[in-house]
Design a protein around this motif. Structure first.
Motif, PDB file in Angstrom:
ATOM      1  N   PHE A 350       0.821  -1.216   0.000  1.00 49.62           N
ATOM      2  CA  PHE A 350       0.000   0.000   0.000  1.00 49.62           C
ATOM      3  C   PHE A 350       0.857   1.269   0.000  1.00 49.62           C
ATOM      4  O   PHE A 350       0.500   2.253  -0.630  1.00 49.62           O
ATOM      5  CB  PHE A 350      -0.985  -0.023   1.172  1.00 49.62           C
ATOM      6  CG  PHE A 350      -2.044  -1.057   0.954  1.00 49.62           C
ATOM      7  CD1 PHE A 350      -3.133  -0.795   0.135  1.00 49.62           C
ATOM      8  CD2 PHE A 350      -1.922  -2.319   1.501  1.00 49.62           C
ATOM      9  CE1 PHE A 350      -4.102  -1.762  -0.120  1.00 49.62           C
ATOM     10  CE2 PHE A 350      -2.877  -3.302   1.258  1.00 49.62           C
ATOM     11  CZ  PHE A 350      -3.967  -3.018   0.441  1.00 49.62           C
ATOM     12  N   SER A 351       1.997   1.232   0.697  1.00 49.00           N
ATOM     13  CA  SER A 351       2.826   2.441   0.693  1.00 49.00           C
ATOM     14  C   SER A 351       3.367   2.693  -0.715  1.00 49.00           C
ATOM     15  O   SER A 351       3.545   3.832  -1.135  1.00 49.00           O
ATOM     16  CB  SER A 351       3.957   2.341   1.718  1.00 49.00           C
ATOM     17  OG  SER A 351       4.900   1.365   1.328  1.00 49.00           O
ATOM     18  N   ILE A 352       3.633   1.622  -1.451  1.00 52.88           N
ATOM     19  CA  ILE A 352       4.133   1.787  -2.827  1.00 52.88           C
ATOM     20  C   ILE A 352       3.034   2.366  -3.719  1.00 52.88           C
ATOM     21  O   ILE A 352       3.222   3.339  -4.447  1.00 52.88           O
ATOM     22  CB  ILE A 352       4.636   0.434  -3.375  1.00 52.88           C
ATOM     23  CG1 ILE A 352       5.893   0.001  -2.619  1.00 52.88           C
ATOM     24  CG2 ILE A 352       4.900   0.504  -4.884  1.00 52.88           C
ATOM     25  CD1 ILE A 352       6.312  -1.423  -2.863  1.00 52.88           C
ATOM     26  N   ASN A 353       1.850   1.784  -3.603  1.00 59.77           N
ATOM     27  CA  ASN A 353       0.779   2.196  -4.514  1.00 59.77           C
ATOM     28  C   ASN A 353       0.097   3.508  -4.123  1.00 59.77           C
ATOM     29  O   ASN A 353      -0.701   4.044  -4.892  1.00 59.77           O
ATOM     30  CB  ASN A 353      -0.228   1.060  -4.685  1.00 59.77           C
ATOM     31  CG  ASN A 353       0.307   0.047  -5.675  1.00 59.77           C
ATOM     32  OD1 ASN A 353       0.304   0.289  -6.880  1.00 59.77           O
ATOM     33  ND2 ASN A 353       0.841  -1.056  -5.169  1.00 59.77           N
ATOM     34  N   LYS A 354       0.452   4.013  -2.945  1.00 62.77           N
ATOM     35  CA  LYS A 354      -0.068   5.312  -2.527  1.00 62.77           C
ATOM     36  C   LYS A 354       0.363   6.407  -3.511  1.00 62.77           C
ATOM     37  O   LYS A 354      -0.309   7.408  -3.679  1.00 62.77           O
ATOM     38  CB  LYS A 354       0.519   5.640  -1.151  1.00 62.77           C
ATOM     39  CG  LYS A 354      -0.467   6.253  -0.219  1.00 62.77           C
ATOM     40  CD  LYS A 354       0.127   6.289   1.148  1.00 62.77           C
ATOM     41  CE  LYS A 354      -0.579   7.372   1.922  1.00 62.77           C
ATOM     42  NZ  LYS A 354      -0.205   7.362   3.294  1.00 62.77           N
ATOM     43  N   VAL A 355       1.522   6.210  -4.115  1.00 60.50           N
ATOM     44  CA  VAL A 355       2.048   7.260  -4.998  1.00 60.50           C
ATOM     45  C   VAL A 355       1.906   6.904  -6.482  1.00 60.50           C
ATOM     46  O   VAL A 355       2.403   7.614  -7.345  1.00 60.50           O
ATOM     47  CB  VAL A 355       3.535   7.567  -4.676  1.00 60.50           C
ATOM     48  CG1 VAL A 355       3.652   8.188  -3.299  1.00 60.50           C
ATOM     49  CG2 VAL A 355       4.399   6.313  -4.787  1.00 60.50           C
ATOM     50  N   ILE A 356       1.257   5.782  -6.759  1.00 55.03           N
ATOM     51  CA  ILE A 356       1.121   5.360  -8.161  1.00 55.03           C
ATOM     52  C   ILE A 356      -0.362   5.369  -8.560  1.00 55.03           C
ATOM     53  O   ILE A 356      -1.199   4.819  -7.846  1.00 55.03           O
ATOM     54  CB  ILE A 356       1.686   3.933  -8.371  1.00 55.03           C
ATOM     55  CG1 ILE A 356       3.178   3.909  -8.019  1.00 55.03           C
ATOM     56  CG2 ILE A 356       1.463   3.448  -9.815  1.00 55.03           C
ATOM     57  CD1 ILE A 356       3.816   2.525  -8.076  1.00 55.03           C
ATOM     58  N   GLY A 357      -0.677   6.004  -9.667  1.00 51.10           N
ATOM     59  CA  GLY A 357      -2.027   5.934 -10.235  1.00 51.10           C
ATOM     60  C   GLY A 357      -1.954   5.004 -11.429  1.00 51.10           C
ATOM     61  O   GLY A 357      -0.988   5.038 -12.189  1.00 51.10           O
ATOM     62  N   HIS A 358      -2.965   4.163 -11.609  1.00 53.77           N
ATOM     63  CA  HIS A 358      -2.827   3.094 -12.599  1.00 53.77           C
ATOM     64  C   HIS A 358      -4.166   2.823 -13.273  1.00 53.77           C
ATOM     65  O   HIS A 358      -5.173   2.641 -12.599  1.00 53.77           O
ATOM     66  CB  HIS A 358      -2.363   1.835 -11.820  1.00 53.77           C
ATOM     67  CG  HIS A 358      -1.936   0.694 -12.690  1.00 53.77           C
ATOM     68  ND1 HIS A 358      -1.602  -0.539 -12.177  1.00 53.77           N
ATOM     69  CD2 HIS A 358      -1.766   0.584 -14.022  1.00 53.77           C
ATOM     70  CE1 HIS A 358      -1.245  -1.349 -13.155  1.00 53.77           C
ATOM     71  NE2 HIS A 358      -1.349  -0.684 -14.287  1.00 53.77           N
ATOM     72  N   ALA A 359      -4.179   2.838 -14.597  1.00 53.11           N
ATOM     73  CA  ALA A 359      -5.384   2.410 -15.335  1.00 53.11           C
ATOM     74  C   ALA A 359      -4.944   1.401 -16.376  1.00 53.11           C
ATOM     75  O   ALA A 359      -3.957   1.626 -17.077  1.00 53.11           O
ATOM     76  CB  ALA A 359      -6.048   3.603 -16.010  1.00 53.11           C
ATOM     77  N   SER A 360      -5.644   0.279 -16.465  1.00 59.00           N
ATOM     78  CA  SER A 360      -5.245  -0.764 -17.426  1.00 59.00           C
ATOM     79  C   SER A 360      -6.450  -1.621 -17.786  1.00 59.00           C
ATOM     80  O   SER A 360      -7.454  -1.617 -17.071  1.00 59.00           O
ATOM     81  CB  SER A 360      -4.169  -1.662 -16.801  1.00 59.00           C
ATOM     82  OG  SER A 360      -4.756  -2.497 -15.817  1.00 59.00           O
ATOM     83  N   PRO A 361      -6.364  -2.389 -18.880  1.00 57.35           N
ATOM     84  CA  PRO A 361      -7.476  -3.275 -19.239  1.00 57.35           C
ATOM     85  C   PRO A 361      -7.744  -4.311 -18.142  1.00 57.35           C
ATOM     86  O   PRO A 361      -8.882  -4.707 -17.935  1.00 57.35           O
ATOM     87  CB  PRO A 361      -6.988  -3.990 -20.505  1.00 57.35           C
ATOM     88  CG  PRO A 361      -5.857  -3.177 -21.023  1.00 57.35           C
ATOM     89  CD  PRO A 361      -5.261  -2.461 -19.854  1.00 57.35           C
ATOM     90  N   GLU A 362      -6.689  -4.718 -17.421  1.00 59.95           N
ATOM     91  CA  GLU A 362      -6.885  -5.725 -16.376  1.00 59.95           C
ATOM     92  C   GLU A 362      -7.700  -5.146 -15.222  1.00 59.95           C
ATOM     93  O   GLU A 362      -8.585  -5.810 -14.682  1.00 59.95           O
ATOM     94  CB  GLU A 362      -5.534  -6.237 -15.844  1.00 59.95           C
ATOM     95  CG  GLU A 362      -4.782  -7.138 -16.816  1.00 59.95           C
ATOM     96  CD  GLU A 362      -4.068  -6.380 -17.931  1.00 59.95           C
ATOM     97  OE1 GLU A 362      -3.941  -5.128 -17.825  1.00 59.95           O
ATOM     98  OE2 GLU A 362      -3.648  -7.009 -18.920  1.00 59.95           O
ATOM     99  N   ILE A 363      -7.416  -3.891 -14.854  1.00 61.51           N
ATOM    100  CA  ILE A 363      -8.205  -3.264 -13.783  1.00 61.51           C
ATOM    101  C   ILE A 363      -9.652  -3.124 -14.251  1.00 61.51           C
ATOM    102  O   ILE A 363     -10.597  -3.410 -13.525  1.00 61.51           O
ATOM    103  CB  ILE A 363      -7.621  -1.883 -13.398  1.00 61.51           C
ATOM    104  CG1 ILE A 363      -6.246  -2.070 -12.762  1.00 61.51           C
ATOM    105  CG2 ILE A 363      -8.559  -1.129 -12.456  1.00 61.51           C
ATOM    106  CD1 ILE A 363      -5.519  -0.778 -12.422  1.00 61.51           C
TER     107      ILE A 363
END
Ligand SMILES: Nc1ncnc2c1ncn2[C@@H]1O[C@H](COP(=O)(O)OP(=O)(O)OP(=O)(O)O)[C@@H](O)[C@H]1O
Length: 507
Positions: A350-363
């Motif tokens: 969670f600390s890693i993904n706190k600073v990453i925004g991500h959009a993808s076909p899998e999501i």
């Protein structure tokens, strides 16, 4: 008329409805004849509906206004048409499932996935014929080396070929391939196109193409469809001009519109440009001894906009999953975020993904359909790419501060998406927009846009691109179609296997 010259499908003043008493799907009645000697592509905003109508879906009124003269009277048209849609239909329970060694009972390898559809659908064929069809299809599509691989581990391009194989194994008389080139690299696009172009008459192939996609040379006829029905249909040369006119008109409408939203005010940069954000120092990743990434070195600095390039299966998703900590090898001190080596205990998912925004076909494929658009965007503050559907539903929208609520609403208003509509009820364009807003809403240090704009209409793509540009933050984009990625200044190209990646400046 000889049987092989009889039309495949004839629509004559045909009114199409989902059910007998419901509203018609097109405003005007449909009239069109598709002959076996012609090779059709269907395009325009409502192309998929028209493909569904050709595939025998929807009720035709009067009943005889849609007919399939080339079929024996006793054959039910829907049983001999195969509509293959290339949107994701394999849904791993969550994103990192792809990289786990534990498999759920419903997970299958590619061979079983294909054979299941052969057993179920190709009735009436002798066992020898079935085996021959299976072997030829697998061979044509270059799937032999992947047969023992779990299907959840296939790359997007590999999965697309697998879906086409499944469509062909049901031995249809008409194969409708909706957006078969989506997500394919140029090499795979031309081999897939050549294959589809050569199949007729077993089966006859009809393509669904997005309006701005290149029309393959072997296509002889085009039909442009919108909500009113057929705008124009006929020989390719007669229709391309009309298609171009429509594209130009739409482009000019939104390019001229004044742009009055300041993205960098809403989402200001978090720190000085040029600070190193991601450092990858000599990483090698292999699956069962097969190397996918070799000695990879890569530094991403704040404000840089990277285009992650590479043919299908060269390791792009694998590289992203190292960054987002979806991959088991992510916990490696050779990966540094803000100069901090990755280490269990020092950082967590969670600390890693706190600073990453991500959009993808899998999501997109696993996104809970029951959230509203507002809640969808709000989950950008609370969770990263990890989306266990059960936990997402109760956090969505409950924990946002007033400032966050205001930001979500400004974005939804700007992109013109109804905050209260359920995700499942949004159009594909609006779903994609909601997921884009979800990725950017927390003002991430790194925005990962993996095929994030494909499936959006031209106006939305333009707005998102403009928005990302004005925002000015760090971007890693994946996309095989240049028009569908934000403006980038650098690229890294993966070559897969033992080959080293190459980096450069985008002209
Ligand atoms: N868990 C796994 N086990 C075995 N092979 C895997 C696994 N995950 C990925 N692969 C293989 O690694 C290679 C790289 O896959 P990846 O999805 O990273 O490629 P990609 O560049 O993102 O492809 P695409 O453009 O088609 O999405 C592919 O050949 C894929 O089949």
């Amino acid at each position: 008329m000889a049987k092989h010259n009889k039309p495949l499908v004839v629509f004559e003043n045909c009114i199409l409805r989902p059910q007998y008493y419901s509203k018609e799907i097109f405003h005007s009645p449909t009239t069109l004849t598709l002959l076996p000697t012609q090779k059709w592509a269907i395009t325009g905003t409502h192309k998929t509906r028209f493909l569904e109508a050709i595939a025998g879906q929807y009720t035709a009124t009067p009943a005889e206004s849609r007919s399939y003269p080339f079929l024996e009277k006793s054959v039910w048209p829907a049983s001999v048409t195969s509509l293959v849609s290339f949107s994701t239909d394999i849904k791993p329970a969550y994103l990192s499932a792809r990289y786990e060694s534990y498999r759920e009972p419903e997970d299958v390898d590619l061979a079983s996935f294909l054979q299941k559809s052969l057993v179920r659908e190709a009735g009436g064929m002798s066992p020898e014929d079935r085996i021959q069809v299976y072997e030829s299809v697998v061979h044509w599509l270059g799937l032999e080396p992947l047969l023992s691989q779990w299907i959840v581990t296939l790359s997007n391009g590999q999965m697309r070929r697998a879906r086409l194989a499944r469509g062909l194994l049901s031995s249809p008389k008409i194969l409708l391939a909706d957006e078969p080139f989506l997500g394919l690299d140029p090499v795979s696009t031309s081999s897939m196109s050549a294959l589809l172009g050569e199949l007729a008459p077993a089966p006859h192939v009809i393509l669904g193409l997005r309006a701005h996609e290149r029309v393959p040379d072997w296509i002889s006829h085009l039909a442009v469809i919108d909500e009113s029905g057929i705008i124009k249909a006929g020989k390719k040369d007669d229709v391309t001009e009309k298609l171009q006119e429509l594209r130009n008109r739409r482009n000019s409408i939104f390019i001229d519109r004044s742009y009055n939203f300041n993205a960098s005010n809403l989402l200001p940069l978090r720190g000085p440009r040029a600070d190193s954000i991601i450092d990858i120092d000599n990483i090698t990743v292999a699956y069962k001894g097969k190397v996918v990434l070799k000695d990879l070195k890569w530094t991403v600095r704040r404000g840089e906009r990277w285009h992650l390039r590479g043919n299908n299966g060269t390791g792009k998703s694998t590289l992203l999953s190292l960054i987002t900590a979806d991959h088991p090898q992510s916990w490696n001190s050779k990966i540094r975020l803000f100069s901090e080596p990755r280490k269990v205990g020092r950082q967590n998912y969670f600390s890693i993904n706190k600073v990453i925004g991500h959009a993808s076909p899998e999501i997109h494929a696993i996104f809970p359909a029951t959230l509203t658009a507002f809640q969808t965007v709000s989950t950008g503050f609370t969770v990263g790419s990890f989306l266990p559907p059960s936990s997402i539903s109760h956090v969505a929208g409950d924990m946002t501060t007033q400032e966050q609520t205001d930001r979500i609403n400004s974005l939804l208003q700007y992109f013109n998406v109804n905050p209260d509509a359920l995700f499942s009820e949004l159009t594909l364009n609006d779903q994609k927009l909601a997921l884009f807003m979800r990725a950017i809403v927390k003002n991430p240090e790194v925005l990962i846009l993996d095929e994030a704009f494909s499936g959006m209409n031209d106006e939305s793509i333009f707005r998102c691109k403009q928005f990302v540009y004005e925002w000015g933050g760090t971007v890693i984009a994946i996309g095989h179609i240049e028009d569908e990625i934000p403006r980038c200044d650098k690229y890294i190209r993966l070559h897969g296997g033992e080959n080293l990646a190459e980096q450069g400046v985008v002209n």
